[in-house]
Structures are given as structure tokens and as C-alpha cells.
Design an enzyme around this catalytic site. Structure first.
Site, mmCIF file in Angstrom:
data_model
loop_
_atom_site.group_PDB
_atom_site.id
_atom_site.type_symbol
_atom_site.label_atom_id
_atom_site.label_comp_id
_atom_site.label_asym_id
_atom_site.label_seq_id
_atom_site.Cartn_x
_atom_site.Cartn_y
_atom_site.Cartn_z
ATOM 1 N N GLU A 87 -6.679 20.110 37.380
ATOM 2 C CA GLU A 87 -6.092 21.405 37.044
ATOM 3 C C GLU A 87 -6.287 22.495 38.098
ATOM 4 O O GLU A 87 -5.436 23.374 38.240
ATOM 5 C CB GLU A 87 -6.685 21.896 35.712
ATOM 6 C CG GLU A 87 -6.388 20.990 34.524
ATOM 7 C CD GLU A 87 -4.897 20.903 34.217
ATOM 8 O OE1 GLU A 87 -4.188 21.920 34.375
ATOM 9 O OE2 GLU A 87 -4.434 19.813 33.855
ATOM 10 N N SER A 452 -9.280 -3.286 -28.255
ATOM 11 C CA SER A 452 -10.358 -3.136 -29.238
ATOM 12 C C SER A 452 -11.396 -2.105 -28.830
ATOM 13 O O SER A 452 -12.286 -1.788 -29.627
ATOM 14 C CB SER A 452 -11.038 -4.487 -29.453
ATOM 15 O OG SER A 452 -10.127 -5.403 -30.042
#
Length: 811
Positions: A87, A452
Site C-alpha cells: 500500500e 398415552s
């Protein structure tokens, strides 16, 4: 001539002064809009939302951004060199603005008319990223230059570079080099290779486009460019350059390393946090502490997965998931093999593997970690004799102790809820076999017929209406003509047999359907629907016919756990909740749950009312859900659960009398000891109670059970209701999950049952008539009944003999 020169000179001077004044005014104007440099030091880290267990172990992390703050001396020199090479190689020399680069950009603009980003230094990038927009205009560029000069004047080079490397956006929600190292490679920045460092340094130009997850080839090209620049600038040697350039471009995307597998709960907590605090919870650093117990959760997950895998092995092997070409097994096909395996991610610990060979003596496979050999006992369950596996078949294997075993991803699903009955805290919750494969939370969202498992609530209604555990009902055929259907309804017991007269206690112990239907007939459908609300079960889902007795209603596992918590805690209706506390990033407590709790030892305020007509006043889940999480809605994945936001806390409402509650609990204890749930005896405890549940054609299998300190509900079934297969009842398919969970949940917990309340007496009963047995009766049994409903003494009146009397005489 001299006069003309003088005039020209004066004009130039005036124009220069005007230009200088214009520039000065422009600078003053633009500078007025610039923020103070000191604010750039204030790095606001976006800390993700964390979800933990009650004992502080991570179960989930959610965040829109990833940031990790590093000081300059914590950043490896190779990282700094890579970014300078990529950069701004003159960073330590220029004053914040690269005038040479700007001139090149200006010349290109003049010659081509194209605007470029030439000359953008690290300082200028920092200024732009922190304070300015990315729009490419002259005004923005001038502001960028002015702010860069100001930054360079007020901050040191090291401070600027530290801020830049912490704030730069590097794709995939990663801000800063520390976060990027985890996001792309799952490593601390100090553990990165030179090639990986160069990959990260190549990202600022186009982080969303060029990152190794979105575009591996572009990332590789940028990496190689950065490596070349580092070599040319003398940061690395030619040998280092060549070695790094040859390294494969591989990524290992970051995933929060959770301590406990509880993704379904983590998602519930995430949704709750967003609902309560808004979308900014993802970067505020909040910690949601759930009620989940890490030990119990681990046991629940393992128990459910083991049970589903065991079910799968009891049924036919479906075969390999896919077939790969044999060249992936060749000497030159290792990379192809790894690529093929990567397309089939591990699922709940089931690893993908490719078959090399299979015969009666061994199954040889290749995995991402190398070759394995499975012995015959490791794949005997699949019965591969008629259809053997062939080279290239992609299968699954799983760890079984110190061995590997053939496996497959189950198509059957399951859910489990572990609940503290005292206050409704959810100790464990599993919504399916694997969250990442299927995020549907069956524990809170799947409404299934309960079979049940509904009978304890029905029998409790019968006890409240004046029947006792010793009351006799006829277990005999019954036919109901319904004009709305073409044929008569002929319900049967699961086993298909008949036992004649039997007590309610024995009928529940052995789960007799015909007795349950007759009990519902006797007390009435409307009364039962009103009474069942006392357990928190939504009345609107109860059928308006006698199928209610067989459990045709649909409830979620969490709703069932709430119902059984009412029995386990002495008759108090509590609200299930899963959020115990919320803390901010500084550790300050923002929220603390305040649930209501059961208190059997507290003075009885008479809040319960055993009359069916009054039972409708008891709040349903929709009425008792707290203000932030309406139970039963579809706006959150928490059907029936809250976050614990009771307005007042205190003692929960007692909705079932102590006498009825103790009796139904005692009857369920017999179920777990000598009835359909007798498999619980493997735990060697005498304080367990439970009830199996199986629906028509074994479509849903349940086990609902509890001890005084813990409720557990397990469900097994297919997402699209499908028979589980012959014999796959609650005791076989679901009970093993419950047993594995309770083994861990009750470890070191002393045995205890609710004390018998006053108002109950023990009597000797004739098991054939339900009457008090006369002295010396050889078949008499002891039972406990309500003191105000002690059966009459035995008589010789045939009307009281169920073997001789008709149903009209019995009722």
C-alpha cells in the site's frame, strides 16, 4: 515595454494573491468540516453477542463485524512489511501525502480524463476509512489530503500505522488484521505463514471481491503481487518468496469455538435478544447467560444422537450418500479426494469417508486424515452381504469408544427438554439431530400427537372429580357410532388384549386405552378440557371427542415438560424460561430473570379449585407468557417458553391440589417401576416417575418423566409423520434418551419424593371391586386414596360387582 512588463507583473501578483486567498479560504472552509484528529484514537470495537450456559461456557456467538484490537508492538514485523509493500512503501518518509503519486494521478487525468486513486497513502486511507466517504470527487480528495496532513502533525507514524491496521476493512465482516487472521485462517496473527500474511495484505484494494473466500484465484494473484513487492523492497529473500508463492491458497473460515453443543438454545437466545434490544445487539458486546446447565446439555445431546443412531441401525441401511470416481483414490488423486470430502461436511460427529474396499473381513476407507479399517462388527448392522459397498462409495463413519463404526445420517428426528420443575428453568434443550443440517427446533415448534403421555392429565382430572386410584373401570371392548364417519370407531388397547375390571392405578401403569376412554366418558369432555388447563396445556388444541383420552391432542415437547413440571413440583404452574441474565460489555447487569417458583412448603392459600367449572379460570400458556415472549406465537422459535420476565416473581399459582398431585405422581412412580416405563429401573433409583407415549402406527414415540428436581421429555419421530416401524414405542425409541439424560442430571442428587400431604389415607382394597376389602381377604392390596373419598366396604350386592354389572350400573 517596461510599463507593459510592470502591468503584467502586477496582474500576475494580483491573480496569485487572489488564488492564494481562494485556496486559503477553501482550506479554511474545508477544514471547518473536518473532525478533530483526537477522535480517531477512540476505536470503537464491535464486540459480538455471546450466549453462554449458566456456568459460563460459550454456546453461541453472533456478530455483524469481527474486530480484534492490537497494539503496535503486538503486530508481527512481517505484517507491517507486507502492508507497506502493498500500500505505501514510502510511509515512513512522506508527510502523509505522496505528492509524486498525486502528480502522476493528475497527469493521467489531464491526458486521459480518467480519475484514479493514485497516491493514496496509508494515512490518507485511514482518513478516508474513518471519517470520509469513498466517493471519488475532488472535494473529498482535498478533504482527505487536509485531514491526512493534520493526522501526521498530531500523531506519530507508529500510532497511524497501529490505527490503520486495526481499522482497515478486510472483507467478510473483518476489520483489522487481527480479526482477518481468524476470519480467513482461524489462527492468531502470530501463527500465520508468510503467504497468509501476504494474502491479508492484498485485501485493502478490493476486500469484498478479492478475499480468499469470495474469490480464491483473485486472492492468490494479489498475494503473489504482495510477495513480489516484499522481495523487491528487500523485506524477504528470493527463497522465502518462492516458498510462500508455492504454498496452496487454503482458508479455514472462522467459527466461534463453542464449549457446549446447544445451537438450538443459542438461536433462541439470539432471537430473544434482538426482540428485546434491537439489531444493534450484534456489536454491543452483550452476553446472554442462559439457564442451560453444560453437563445436562451435553448429556441430552449425546443421548438424543445415540438413540437416533440406534434406531437407524435397527432398520435397513439406506446405502452410500454418493459415489465418487475411482481416480480420487489414485496416487495422484489426493487433492481430488480432499475436495470431494470437503463437499460433504461432518454432521453431528459423523465424518465422510470414501470406500476403498469391502469384504466379509474388513471395510477399508479413506478420510481426510488418512486410511482407516473397520472390522466386521463395526458394520455388521448394515447387512452388506446382499449389496456390498464398492470403491468410490461415499459413506459416514462415527467414533464408538476407541473404534470407528459405519454410520449414516438419520432421517428420523428427535427432541429433548430438561426442565427444573421448581421455577421452569430450562436446563437442557435439543431441537434435532444437528442444528446446522436442519434449524427447525422440534422442542419448541413441533406440535405432535402425544399419545398415552396425555393420560396422567386425564387421570388427574378424574381424581379431582372424586375418583381414586382404586376406582374400578372395565377394560372391555367398546364401540362408538359416529354419524359423521362411514364406520364405527372401535378403539383397542395397544396390545390388543382385555383385562376386565381394573383399578385406575393399574390402568395407568399398563396404559390401558379402553379404561382411559371410559374414564373420560365418566367425567365428561368439557370438564376434562377445563381441568387440563391447570397444567398449562392449551385448551384450544384438545379435541372435542373421546379420542382425547388416547392423546390425539398435539403439543410441543416443551409444553409437555411444563405440564409434567406441575406434577413434579407439587401442583404449581410455572413458566418455562431460558434467559437468566444479560450483561453488557463492561459486565454491568442489564437484565435478571425473576421467575415465579413452586413452594409446596408455603401455606396453602387455596388458590386451586378442583371443580371443573372453575378450572377455566386457570391461565393457559398464552395468558401466562410474559410480556416479551408471547408463548404459542410464531414470531419467535420459543413456543411455550419465556425469558423469565415475571413482573413480580414470588410463588407460582397452585393449580392442582396437593392430594391430587401426590396421587398422580405416585401412580406415575408405579409406571416407572413396574409398568410401561420400567426401563428406568436401570438407573437404580426409587424416586422416578414417568409415562410412555406412543401414537397410532408408532408414528410418535415419547417418554415423559421426572424426579423431584428434574423433568425430562423425549420425543422421536419423522418430521413428516410416518410410522417408525413395528415395536418402536415410547419405551424403546424415546426412553433411552431420558435415561441417558437423567443418569447425568441426577448424579450425586439424593433420592427424594414429595412428602405425602394430609388428607390421604392408606386402605386395603379388593382389586376386583375397588371396595374396602373385608378382614382376612387373601387378594386385598393396599392403596392410598383421598380421605374424603374412601371406598365403601365390600357388599354382596351384585350391582357393585363389575363382572356382573352393566356400564350403566358402574356409572
Amino acid at each position: 515595454m517596461k510599463r507593459w512588463i510592470l502591468i503584467t507583473t502586477l496582474c500576475v501578483a494580483v491573480l496569485a494573491l487572489i488564488g492564494a486567498a481562494t485556496v486559503w479560504i477553501g482550506i479554511r472552509h474545508l477544514s471547518a468540516d473536518l473532525p478533530p484528529v483526537d477522535t480517531i484514537r477512540q476505536i470503537q470495537l464491535s464486540v459480538p453477542l455471546r450466549v453462554t450456559t449458566s456456568d459460563g461456557k460459550l454456546i453461541g456467538e453472533f456478530g455483524a463485524e469481527r474486530r480484534t484490537l492490537l497494539h503496535y508492538d503486538q503486530i508481527p514485523p512481517e505484517v507491517i512489511h507486507a502492508f507497506l509493500a502493498a500500500e505505501d512503501d514510502r510511509f515512513f518518509e512522506h508527510p502523509g501525502v505522496d505528492w509524486e503519486g498525486l502528480m502522476r494521478a493528475a497527469v493521467k487525468l489531464a491526458l486521459t480524463g480518467q480519475k484514479t486513486q493514485g497516491g493514496s497513502t496509508i494515512t490518507m486511507q485511514l482518513a478516508r476509512n474513518v471519517f470520509l466517504s469513498n466517493e471519488r470527487t475532488f472535494t473529498r480528495k482535498f478533504k482527505e489530503i487536509l485531514l491526512s496532513l493534520r493526522i501526521e502533525h498530531e500523531l506519530t507514524k507508529k500510532e497511524i500505522l497501529e490505527l490503520y491496521l486495526n481499522k482497515i476493512f478486510l472483507g467478510e465482516r473483518a476489520y483489522g488484521v487481527g480479526a482477518a487472521s481468524y476470519v480467513y485462517f482461524g489462527k492468531d496473527i502470530h501463527d500465520l505463514s508468510l503467504a497468509q500474511i501476504a494474502t491479508i495484505a492484498g485485501l485493502p484494494k478490493a476486500p469484498s471481491r478479492d478475499n480468499p473466500i469470495a474469490n480464491p484465484q483473485r486472492a492468490r494473484d494479489r498475494r503473489n503481487y504482495v510477495l513480489g513487492r516484499m522481495r523487491d523492497l528487500g523485506y524477504i529473500t528470493q527463497a522465502q518468496y518462492e516458498h510462500a508463492r508455492a504454498e496452496p491458497e487454503t482458508t479455514h473460515p472462522y467459527q466461534a469455538k463453542v464449549d457446549v453443543d446447544a445451537q438450538y438454545v443459542a438461536e433462541m437466545a439470539r432471537a430473544w435478544a434482538v426482540d428485546r434490544y434491537g439489531d444493534d445487539v450484534y456489536d454491543r458486546g452483550l452476553t446472554v447467560v442462559t439457564t442451560i446447565d453444560s453437563t445436562k446439555q451435553t448429556a441430552a445431546v449425546a443421548g438424543l444422537r445415540d438413540a437416533l443412531l440406534a434406531y437407524d441401525e435397527r432398520h435397513s441401511y439406506r446405502g452410500p450418500e454418493a459415489h465418487l470416481s475411482e481416480d480420487v483414490l489414485s496416487a495422484n488423486g489426493h487433492e481430488a479426494l480432499l475436495d470431494a470430502l470437503d463437499e460433504h461436511a461432518p454432521v453431528a460427529g459423523l465424518l465422510p469417508a470414501v470406500v476403498v474396499s469391502q469384504d466379509d473381513s474388513a471395510l477399508k476407507v479413506m478420510t481426510g486424515n488418512g486410511a482407516l479399517t473397520l472390522e466386521p462388527k463395526d458394520f455388521a448392522w448394515a447387512r452388506l452381504g446382499k449389496k456390498p459397498l464398492i470403491p468410490g462409495d461415499l459413506i459416514r463413519i462415527r467414533r464408538d469408544g476407541d473404534r470407528w463404526r459405519l454410520a449414516e445420517i438419520p432421517t428420523v428426528q428427535g427432541a429433548f427438554v430438561g426442565l427444573a420443575p421448581k421455577d421452569g428453568a430450562i436446563d437442557a434443550l435439543v431441537g434435532g439431530f444437528d442444528f446446522y443440517s436442519n434449524k427447525f427446533n422440534r422442542a419448541t415448534q413441533a406440535r405432535r400427537q402425544v399419545g398415552s403421555g396425555f393420560k396422567p392429565f386425564l387421570y388427574a382430572a378424574g381424581l379431582a372429580d372424586g375418583y381414586t386410584p382404586a376406582s374400578i373401570f372395565l377394560d372391555a371392548p367398546v364401540v362408538f357410532d359416529d354419524p359423521s364417519v362411514d364406520s364405527s370407531w372401535r378403539p383397542e388397547n395397544f396390545e390388543g388384549d382385555l383385562k376386565g375390571p381394573m383399578s385406575l392405578r393399574e390402568a395407568l401403569v399398563h396404559s390401558r386405552n379402553l379404561v382411559s376412554i371410559r374414564l373420560l366418558q365418566a367425567i365428561g369432555i368439557d370438564y376434562t378440557k377445563q381441568y387440563v388447563q391447570r397444567f398449562g396445556l392449551p385448551v384450544d388444541r384438545l379435541p372435542n371427542d373421546l379420542t382425547m383420552a388416547l392423546g390425539s391432542a398435539v403439543f410441543t415437547p416443551l409444553e409437555m415438560a411444563r405440564g409434567f413440571a406441575t406434577i413434579a413440583n407439587g401442583g404449581f404452574l410455572v413458566d418455562p424460561y431460558f434467559v437468566a441474565e444479560v450483561r453488557d460489555s463492561d459486565g454491568k447487569t442489564l437484565y435478571t430473570a425473576n421467575p415465579k417458583h413452586a413452594c409446596p412448603e408455603c401455606p396453602d392459600d387455596g388458590s386451586e379449585n378442583e371443580q371443573g367449572g372453575d378450572a377455566a379460570n386457570v391461565a393457559s400458556p398464552e395468558q401466562t407468557a410474559t410480556n416479551n415472549t408471547p408463548a404459542g406465537t410464531q414470531t419467535t422459535p420459543m413456543d411455550g417458553a419465556t425469558a423469565g420476565d415475571s413482573d413480580t416473581g414470588g410463588v407460582a399459582t397452585r393449580t392442582v391440589s396437593p392430594q391430587v398431585d401426590w396421587l398422580i405422581s405416585d401412580m406415575m412412580h408405579d409406571v416407572a417401576t413396574r409398568g410401561t416405563g420400567a426401563g428406568t429401573n436401570v438407573l437404580h433409583r426409587s424416586d422416578l416417575a414417568g409415562k410412555t407415549g406412543t401414537t397410532n402406527d408408532q408414528t410418535d414415540a415419547w417418554f415423559n418423566g421426572f424426579q423431584e428436581t428434574q423433568v425430562g421429555v423425549a420425543w422421536v419421530g419423522y418430521d413428516q409423520p410416518t410410522p417408525l416401524g413395528r415395536g418402536e414405542v415410547g419405551a424403546k425409541a424415546a426412553l433411552p434418551i431420558w435415561i441417558d439424560y437423567m443418569r447425568a442430571a441426577l448424579k450425586d442428587v439424593p433420592q427424594a419424593r414429595l412428602p405425602q400431604p394430609p388428607g390421604l389415607v392408606e386402605v386395603r382394597i379388593d382389586p376386583k371391586t375397588g371396595k374396602l376389602a373385608p378382614p382376612g381377604s387373601p387378594d386385598a392390596v393396599f392403596d392410598i386414596v383421598q380421605q374424603d373419598h374412601v371406598p365403601e366396604p365390600e357388599t354382596n350386592d351384585p350391582r357393585h360387582d363389575p363382572n356382573k354389572a352393566g356400564l350403566e350400573d358402574l356409572y
